[in-house]
Design a protein around this motif. Structure first.
Motif: not given
Length: 290
Positions: A227, A48, A74, A29, A76, A26
């Motif tokens: 996010g 993930g 994105r 990234e 995760t 994490p």
């Protein structure tokens, strides 16, 4: 915070990059980001979540993510089982070949993923082996840099895209764009509405009202899942639409700004430059220079 605009460096005559067998966590990234290059992400192991465009996907071994340029995304990783992936980044022109008269496009899968809003393929075992072999060969060519390595990489990419296109054309239908089940249904519906009409009123008060939740709750869940805050997300969608309008029409900047939901031209210029690094007019000129 606006989505991060991922830069690419290196030789502009070789617009290709491979990040091979990379173990993620994490902390390493990127936040929500977008870029002009097309991207393929193959998952070797681990798990993930992937947020792409307006949907959330579970990320597991054998999954392939097909991400066209200018798509917000994105990733995760699971903190206890971080994934290992290989990611390909390339310009559309690099993947295209001379026409053979059969209407085949190496970018067919990217065009389909954008059309159907479905970015994940679960590869069968045989195709997984083919992909892993081609990725390994690309990595070797890029590391050893023998005579003709760039052409070798281009040819290997062509083989990979051909296998992908044949497989995806057999399974990717309108039904592939079904709900992916991550996050509450009202949030998925809100993301879908923004994606379909980014030019409409997208204030927190209005969208939370349509979602039948309080503005603070909507804002909190939206930021947790994507996010980003709502304003930045909507602006990103509007700029993506504006770039398409600038590339595909001869309409003036003012007309495009209004069509994309911006109430003033200065605000449009400011937001456009924050996402792309250039003014709308400069972006338009850069398209003609390619």
């Amino acid at each position: 915070m606006n989505p991060y605009r991922k830069p690419f460096f290196g030789d502009p005559l070789f617009p290709f990059e491979l990040v091979y067998h990379d173990k993620k966590n994490p902390d390493r990234e990127l936040p929500d980001h977008l870029h002009d290059r097309y991207e393929l992400v193959y998952v070797h192991q681990g798990s993930g979540t992937f947020f792409i465009d307006k949907a959330f996907y579970e990320k597991n071994p054998g999954d392939l993510f097909v991400i066209p340029g200018n798509t917000i995304h994105r990733s995760t990783p699971d903190a206890n089982d971080p994934y290992v992936t290989s990611a390909l980044f390339f310009s559309p022109a690099f993947a295209k070949t001379e026409s053979t008269g059969d209407s085949y496009s190496p970018l067919r899968s990217f065009e389909a993923s954008r059309k159907h809003k479905s970015y994940k393929l679960e590869l069968p075992e045989e195709l997984r082996a083919d992909f892993e072999s081609l990725l390994l060969q690309m990595d070797r060519e890029l590391r050893q840099r023998e005579l003709g390595y760039r052409e070798a990489v281009r040819l290997l990419l062509g083989q990979l895209m051909l296998r992908l296109n044949r497989y995806s054309s057999s399974i990717l239908t309108e039904e592939s764009a079904a709900d992916h089940g991550v996050g509450p249904s009202w949030m998925r519906e809100a993301l879908r509405a923004i994606d379909e009409h980014p030019e409409r009123d997208a204030s927190l008060a209005e969208i939370s009202r349509r979602s039948a939740v309080t503005p603070p709750h909507f804002s909190r869940v939206f930021k947790q899942l994507t996010g980003m805050n709502l304003t930045d997300y909507v602006n990103a969608k509007r700029i993506i639409l504006a770039k398409e309008q600038l590339a595909g029409t001869d309409d003036g900047v003012g007309v495009i700004a209004e069509r994309c939901g911006f109430n003033s031209l200065p605000h449009f210029h400011r937001v456009f430059k924050s996402f792309t690094g250039m003014s709308p007019a400069a972006y338009k000129r850069s398209l003609h220079a390619q």
